[in-house]
Design an enzyme around this catalytic site. Structure first.
Site, PDB file in Angstrom:
ATOM      1  N   PHE A 229      49.710  40.904  31.546  1.00  0.00           N
ATOM      2  CA  PHE A 229      48.598  41.134  32.465  1.00  0.00           C
ATOM      3  C   PHE A 229      47.699  39.904  32.478  1.00  0.00           C
ATOM      4  CE2 PHE A 229      44.552  42.717  33.988  1.00  0.00           C
ATOM      5  CZ  PHE A 229      44.972  43.463  35.081  1.00  0.00           C
ATOM      6  N   VAL A 230      47.592  39.273  33.639  1.00  0.00           N
ATOM      7  CA  VAL A 230      46.823  38.037  33.728  1.00  0.00           C
ATOM      8  C   VAL A 230      45.539  38.231  34.543  1.00  0.00           C
ATOM      9  CG1 VAL A 230      48.855  36.578  33.433  1.00  0.00           C
ATOM     10  CG2 VAL A 230      48.156  37.227  35.739  1.00  0.00           C
TER      11      VAL A 230
ATOM     12  N   ASP B  80      41.657  40.175  38.771  1.00  0.00           N
ATOM     13  CA  ASP B  80      40.597  40.863  38.036  1.00  0.00           C
ATOM     14  C   ASP B  80      41.128  41.802  36.962  1.00  0.00           C
ATOM     15  OD1 ASP B  80      41.697  42.837  39.858  1.00  0.00           O
ATOM     16  OD2 ASP B  80      39.962  44.071  39.355  1.00  0.00           O
TER      17      ASP B  80
ATOM     18  N   LYS C  92      55.741  37.140  39.117  1.00  0.00           N
ATOM     19  CA  LYS C  92      56.147  37.751  37.846  1.00  0.00           C
ATOM     20  C   LYS C  92      57.534  38.334  38.080  1.00  0.00           C
ATOM     21  CE  LYS C  92      52.305  40.082  35.756  1.00  0.00           C
ATOM     22  NZ  LYS C  92      51.714  41.410  35.474  1.00  0.00           N
TER      23      LYS C  92
ATOM     24  N   ASP D 166      54.309  41.293  41.684  1.00  0.00           N
ATOM     25  CA  ASP D 166      54.795  41.949  40.470  1.00  0.00           C
ATOM     26  C   ASP D 166      56.022  42.796  40.842  1.00  0.00           C
ATOM     27  OD1 ASP D 166      55.015  43.087  37.970  1.00  0.00           O
ATOM     28  OD2 ASP D 166      53.217  44.323  38.113  1.00  0.00           O
TER      29      ASP D 166
ATOM     30  N   GLY E 258      42.128  39.499  45.746  1.00  0.00           N
ATOM     31  CA  GLY E 258      42.673  38.535  44.792  1.00  0.00           C
ATOM     32  C   GLY E 258      43.112  37.197  45.353  1.00  0.00           C
TER      33      GLY E 258
ATOM     34  N   ARG F 218      37.383  37.411  38.309  1.00  0.00           N
ATOM     35  CA  ARG F 218      37.970  36.770  39.498  1.00  0.00           C
ATOM     36  C   ARG F 218      37.487  35.330  39.658  1.00  0.00           C
ATOM     37  NH1 ARG F 218      40.378  40.833  42.652  1.00  0.00           N
ATOM     38  NH2 ARG F 218      39.316  42.838  42.711  1.00  0.00           N
TER      39      ARG F 218
END
Ligand code: 5GP
Length: 178
Positions: A152-153, A159, A130, A102, A45, A165
């Protein structure tokens, strides 16, 4: 806009502008310390963020990558190393590059591993934070691109089932795409 995106939270232009600002801030910090930092990107990511960020840093840097998978055990989160860094971090200033923080549990383990390998300093730069999802109080990212709500981004490295992505922005996925 991609058909599966409900809403764009951070635009391509905002990301590029923020990378420019963070690149300068980071360069100033490490220049002052007379240091060549080792940037450790967490696969997969963080790749777009790392690529854009290093182009905005006007100091010498080294880069390496780690791939970890985390899953919830009964009482704690198990973090398995799928790919370890290849270079030594002993006595180096390490900057971990992450897409999103997160719960903070992945980074808690990653930072612990890097410190145990003898890193002089371990700092965290994350594109997104977050704070609403945080479950550990030991992880406070040092450099944050943008704070996002507890949704949820996807996009810009993030992804859903390995897709999205490559979107140049960060958005919220439509319910029907899940
Ligand atoms: P943490 O250990 O902080 O809970 O987990 C961080 C990892 O969870 C991130 O590197 C990312 O892979 C995943 N993650 C957390 N929130 C999101 C999200 O909103 N979207 C996506 N695509 N991945 C997320």
């Amino acid at each position: 806009m991609h058909k599966d995106v409900a809403e764009i939270l951070v635009s391509e232009e905002q990301i590029q502008e923020r990378c420019k600002e963070l690149g300068k801030e980071l360069s100033d910090y490490y220049r002052e310390r007379n240091s060549v930092p080792m940037l450790v990107g967490l696969l997969k990511g963080s790749v777009p963020f790392l690529v854009d960020l290093i182009k905005r840093m006007d100091i010498d840097v080294e880069i390496d990558f780690m791939d970890v998978s985390s899953y919830a055990g009964t009482n704690s989160v198990e973090v398995r190393i799928l790919k370890d860094i290849e270079s030594s971090v002993a006595d180096k200033d390490v900057l971990v590059i992450e897409d999103i923080v997160d719960t903070g549990k992945t980074l808690e383990k990653v930072c612990e591993i890097l410190r145990s390998k003898g890193a002089r300093e371990v700092k965290i730069a994350t594109l997104l934070d977050k704070p609403g999802g945080r479950k550990v109080d030991t992880i406070v990212p040092d450099y944050v691109g943008f704070s996002v709500p507890n949704k949820f981004v996807i996009g810009y490295g993030l992804d859903y089932n390995q897709k999205y992505r490559n979107l140049p922005y960060v958005g919220v996925i439509k319910e029907e795409a899940i």
